[in-house]
Scaffold this motif. Structure first.
Motif, PDB file in Angstrom:
ATOM      1  N   VAL A  98       0.824  -1.207   0.000  1.00  0.00           N
ATOM      2  CA  VAL A  98       0.000   0.000   0.000  1.00  0.00           C
ATOM      3  C   VAL A  98       0.865   1.267   0.000  1.00  0.00           C
ATOM      4  CG1 VAL A  98      -1.683   1.309   1.359  1.00  0.00           C
ATOM      5  CG2 VAL A  98      -1.956  -1.145   1.074  1.00  0.00           C
ATOM      6  N   HIS A  99       2.098   1.171   0.533  1.00  0.00           N
ATOM      7  CA  HIS A  99       2.979   2.344   0.542  1.00  0.00           C
ATOM      8  C   HIS A  99       3.260   2.842  -0.876  1.00  0.00           C
ATOM      9  CE1 HIS A  99       3.338   1.988   4.745  1.00  0.00           C
ATOM     10  NE2 HIS A  99       4.233   1.017   4.784  1.00  0.00           N
ATOM     11  N   TYR A 100       3.283   1.925  -1.839  1.00  0.00           N
ATOM     12  CA  TYR A 100       3.499   2.343  -3.224  1.00  0.00           C
ATOM     13  C   TYR A 100       2.353   3.235  -3.699  1.00  0.00           C
ATOM     14  CZ  TYR A 100       7.229  -1.140  -3.559  1.00  0.00           C
ATOM     15  OH  TYR A 100       8.389  -1.861  -3.375  1.00  0.00           O
ATOM     16  N   ALA A 101       1.112   2.805  -3.408  1.00  0.00           N
ATOM     17  CA  ALA A 101      -0.057   3.594  -3.800  1.00  0.00           C
ATOM     18  C   ALA A 101      -0.096   4.923  -3.053  1.00  0.00           C
ATOM     19  CB  ALA A 101      -1.338   2.797  -3.536  1.00  0.00           C
ATOM     20  N   ASP A 102       0.271   4.900  -1.756  1.00  0.00           N
ATOM     21  CA  ASP A 102       0.281   6.136  -0.972  1.00  0.00           C
ATOM     22  C   ASP A 102       1.271   7.145  -1.550  1.00  0.00           C
ATOM     23  OD1 ASP A 102      -1.606   5.169   0.733  1.00  0.00           O
ATOM     24  OD2 ASP A 102      -0.195   4.583   2.307  1.00  0.00           O
ATOM     25  N   ALA A 103       2.454   6.643  -1.937  1.00  0.00           N
ATOM     26  CA  ALA A 103       3.468   7.534  -2.508  1.00  0.00           C
ATOM     27  C   ALA A 103       2.976   8.142  -3.811  1.00  0.00           C
ATOM     28  CB  ALA A 103       4.766   6.767  -2.738  1.00  0.00           C
ATOM     29  N   SER A 104       2.295   7.323  -4.634  1.00  0.00           N
ATOM     30  CA  SER A 104       1.760   7.818  -5.901  1.00  0.00           C
ATOM     31  C   SER A 104       0.695   8.888  -5.663  1.00  0.00           C
ATOM     32  CB  SER A 104       1.166   6.653  -6.702  1.00  0.00           C
ATOM     33  OG  SER A 104       0.701   7.088  -7.959  1.00  0.00           O
ATOM     34  N   ASP A 105      -0.158   8.679  -4.661  1.00  0.00           N
ATOM     35  CA  ASP A 105      -1.193   9.666  -4.327  1.00  0.00           C
ATOM     36  C   ASP A 105      -0.565  10.987  -3.874  1.00  0.00           C
ATOM     37  OD1 ASP A 105      -3.160   7.894  -4.942  1.00  0.00           O
ATOM     38  OD2 ASP A 105      -3.619   7.332  -2.871  1.00  0.00           O
ATOM     39  N   LYS A 106       0.506  10.900  -3.093  1.00  0.00           N
ATOM     40  CA  LYS A 106       1.158  12.121  -2.606  1.00  0.00           C
ATOM     41  C   LYS A 106       1.790  12.897  -3.759  1.00  0.00           C
ATOM     42  CE  LYS A 106       1.939  10.455   2.088  1.00  0.00           C
ATOM     43  NZ  LYS A 106       2.902   9.903   3.065  1.00  0.00           N
ATOM     44  N   ILE A 107       2.317  12.167  -4.734  1.00  0.00           N
ATOM     45  CA  ILE A 107       2.876  12.836  -5.915  1.00  0.00           C
ATOM     46  C   ILE A 107       1.774  13.576  -6.660  1.00  0.00           C
ATOM     47  CG2 ILE A 107       3.907  12.439  -8.191  1.00  0.00           C
ATOM     48  CD1 ILE A 107       5.501  10.160  -6.897  1.00  0.00           C
ATOM     49  N   ASP A 108       0.609  12.923  -6.810  1.00  0.00           N
ATOM     50  CA  ASP A 108      -0.526  13.568  -7.481  1.00  0.00           C
ATOM     51  C   ASP A 108      -0.927  14.859  -6.768  1.00  0.00           C
ATOM     52  OD1 ASP A 108      -0.815  11.803  -9.561  1.00  0.00           O
ATOM     53  OD2 ASP A 108      -2.227  10.517  -8.504  1.00  0.00           O
ATOM     54  N   LYS A 109      -0.953  14.807  -5.442  1.00  0.00           N
ATOM     55  CA  LYS A 109      -1.341  15.990  -4.670  1.00  0.00           C
ATOM     56  C   LYS A 109      -0.312  17.108  -4.839  1.00  0.00           C
ATOM     57  CE  LYS A 109      -3.805  13.158  -1.296  1.00  0.00           C
ATOM     58  NZ  LYS A 109      -3.764  12.546   0.046  1.00  0.00           N
ATOM     59  N   PHE A 110       0.973  16.717  -4.844  1.00  0.00           N
ATOM     60  CA  PHE A 110       2.025  17.709  -5.011  1.00  0.00           C
ATOM     61  C   PHE A 110       1.952  18.343  -6.402  1.00  0.00           C
ATOM     62  CE2 PHE A 110       6.487  19.015  -5.767  1.00  0.00           C
ATOM     63  CZ  PHE A 110       6.632  19.864  -4.679  1.00  0.00           C
ATOM     64  N   VAL A 111       1.702  17.508  -7.416  1.00  0.00           N
ATOM     65  CA  VAL A 111       1.560  18.023  -8.783  1.00  0.00           C
ATOM     66  C   VAL A 111       0.377  18.971  -8.875  1.00  0.00           C
ATOM     67  CG1 VAL A 111       0.974  17.373 -11.159  1.00  0.00           C
ATOM     68  CG2 VAL A 111       2.702  16.083  -9.909  1.00  0.00           C
ATOM     69  N   SER A 112      -0.722  18.619  -8.177  1.00  0.00           N
ATOM     70  CA  SER A 112      -1.905  19.474  -8.180  1.00  0.00           C
ATOM     71  C   SER A 112      -1.599  20.843  -7.583  1.00  0.00           C
ATOM     72  CB  SER A 112      -3.032  18.797  -7.388  1.00  0.00           C
ATOM     73  OG  SER A 112      -4.163  19.626  -7.312  1.00  0.00           O
ATOM     74  N   VAL A 113      -0.838  20.854  -6.485  1.00  0.00           N
ATOM     75  CA  VAL A 113      -0.449  22.121  -5.857  1.00  0.00           C
ATOM     76  C   VAL A 113       0.436  22.928  -6.804  1.00  0.00           C
ATOM     77  CG1 VAL A 113       0.908  23.147  -3.975  1.00  0.00           C
ATOM     78  CG2 VAL A 113      -0.670  21.263  -3.505  1.00  0.00           C
ATOM     79  N   PHE A 114       1.349  22.243  -7.488  1.00  0.00           N
ATOM     80  CA  PHE A 114       2.255  22.930  -8.415  1.00  0.00           C
ATOM     81  C   PHE A 114       1.481  23.547  -9.578  1.00  0.00           C
ATOM     82  CE2 PHE A 114       5.509  22.984 -11.824  1.00  0.00           C
ATOM     83  CZ  PHE A 114       6.448  23.789 -11.195  1.00  0.00           C
TER      84      PHE A 114
END
Length: 440
Positions: A81-97
């Motif tokens: 699940v850590h793999y999916a969590d990391a991917s979700d955090k990247i999406d959120k960071f990209v959204s902020v950017f």
């Protein structure tokens, strides 16, 4: 007699420990091998290399091997699940950017080339996470770590205790735990502190008194083989270790004294990372140092870590089928039963495919729900600012129109979020139904 002869448990100097190391049996706790699934590839390799060095002297109790088999799949699932969590955090960071760039898709102080590199890098990392996550998850049915452990502990697995012997250990365990005699008394939390109310099943007792069962197996091993013992464990609780002001000072002296009184042999303990450090001290190098630090951090974090929801799915599998369910005990003791193992794995593969797809869909819907929540929050904040202006300064017709538009947008976003939430609930119910159907 001198003080050292009377109180040998307080006088474990480096010379004596070095002598124990030379001819002892190394006993490995379940958490040492379970944690292999939590490490990076380089750290996993370092620890497995250390275990191979002592093949023939490395031994694991029946209780510890059973705990490993029972919990292996749930640990794999929880780590995946850590793999999916990391991917979700990247999406959120990209959204902020993207918000930083604004509608023009370009920030005045960030070049188009640099922002393009950022988005490409984020996408590449996500693809790598997805690829590695699938590869990691495949270990549930095709596990190279387990195969290697079978070789290392070939012929070196304890025989366990029969039910009468276990009941005797449980009876002594109640008294020991009430008196806080190590090891294992901190595991009373697994039964809410009610260890003597007579309501626990045999399997529940084996979990609560698991450390004590292992301890009794280790003592029996020492007596039968006339061997000194070094126990290697990832457990960092105070019912194994003497601690002061947050520092671990060494094994509990009560353990050393009891062991030596009952066996006439010598005993010592190491954490996983200390074992790796000492066994590899002649090699050195940054890779070993990094591995030692990673294991140390993992030991501490896992000691207080709760299993995640998907991990509990696989714990249910093992509760239903037991150790002899999808993974039979004889596969651990004797790895030659390929046909039986393949048959069990084919059953598990279809189950895992379904669970994996559902968990992935749930993760995607969770992400959508979060994004809607963010958008709604931003629009509401803007709406509140305009309302404040209207209240204190008054606003023109254009601003009133904007307020009306924002209200409509928020309503639309709320409707869209509710649809996602309904779909999310449906997927979670589908997961629950599927698990219940399988258990039935």
């Amino acid at each position: 007699m001198n003080m050292k002869d009377i109180f040998p448990e307080y006088f474990k100097d480096k010379e004596e420990i070095s002598q124990i190391w030379k001819d002892c049996v190394f006993v490995f706790d379940a958490n040492v091998i379970i944690d292999l699934y939590r490490y990076s590839d380089s750290t996993k390799k370092s620890l497995l290399d250390a275990l191979r060095k002592f093949r023939g002297r490395a031994w694991i109790s029946y209780q510890a091997s059973e705990e490993y088999l029972r919990n292996r799949a749930s640990v794999i699932a929880s780590e995946e699940v850590h793999y999916a969590d990391a991917s979700d955090k990247i999406d959120k960071f990209v959204s902020v950017f993207k918000d930083i760039l604004g509608k023009n898709r370009q920030h005045p102080f960030i070049s188009e080339e640099a922002s393009g590199e950022f988005f490409r890098a984020a996408e590449n990392i996500k693809k790598e996470l997805e690829r590695n996550g699938k590869e990691y998850f495949s270990r549930v049915s095709d596990d190279e770590i387990r195969k290697e452990l079978v070789k290392i502990f070939d012929g070196q697995v304890g025989r366990g205790f029969d039910e009468d012997e276990l009941n005797e250990i449980f009876e002594r365990g109640i008294d020991r735990y009430n008196k806080k005699i190590p090891p294992g008394y901190e595991d009373v939390d697994k039964c809410n502190g009610e260890i003597d109310d007579g309501s626990m099943s045999l399997e529940q007792k084996k979990q609560v008194f698991g450390d004590l069962i292992i301890w009794e197996e280790v003592i029996r091993k020492s007596v039968e083989d006339s061997k000194n013992i070094i126990l290697v464990t990832g457990d960092v609780k105070e019912d194994w270790w003497k601690k002061s002001k947050g520092k671990t000072l060494g094994p509990r002296t009560e353990l050393i004294k009891e062991f030596e009184n009952r066996t006439g042999r010598k005993f010592y303990m190491y954490t996983s990372y200390k074992f790796l450090d000492i066994s590899s001290e002649n090699e050195g190098g940054d890779s070993i140092k990094d591995a030692v630090e990673e294991i140390k951090e993992t030991n501490v974090s896992v000691s207080n870590k709760n299993d995640n929801v998907i991990g509990s799915v696989f714990r249910k599998i093992n509760e239903v089928g037991g150790v002899g369910g999808f993974y039979k005990e004889d596969v651990w003791v004797n790895d030659n039963n390929e046909e039986s193992e393949d048959y069990n794995n084919s059953q598990l593969d279809s189950y895992l495919d379904k669970v994996y797809m559902l968990s992935k869909e749930i993760s995607e819907l969770d992400k959508k729900n979060y994004l809607y929540e963010e958008k709604i929050s931003r629009h509401k904040a803007r709406l509140e600012r305009l309302k404040d202006l209207d209240e204190y300064l008054g606003v023109d017709a254009q601003d009133k129109k904007t307020i009306l538009t924002l209200n409509n947008v928020i309503d639309s976003l709320n409707d869209a979020q509710k649809r996602v939430q309904r779909e999310l609930l449906g997927k979670k119910l589908e997961m629950e139904y599927y698990l219940t159907e399988k258990e039935g």
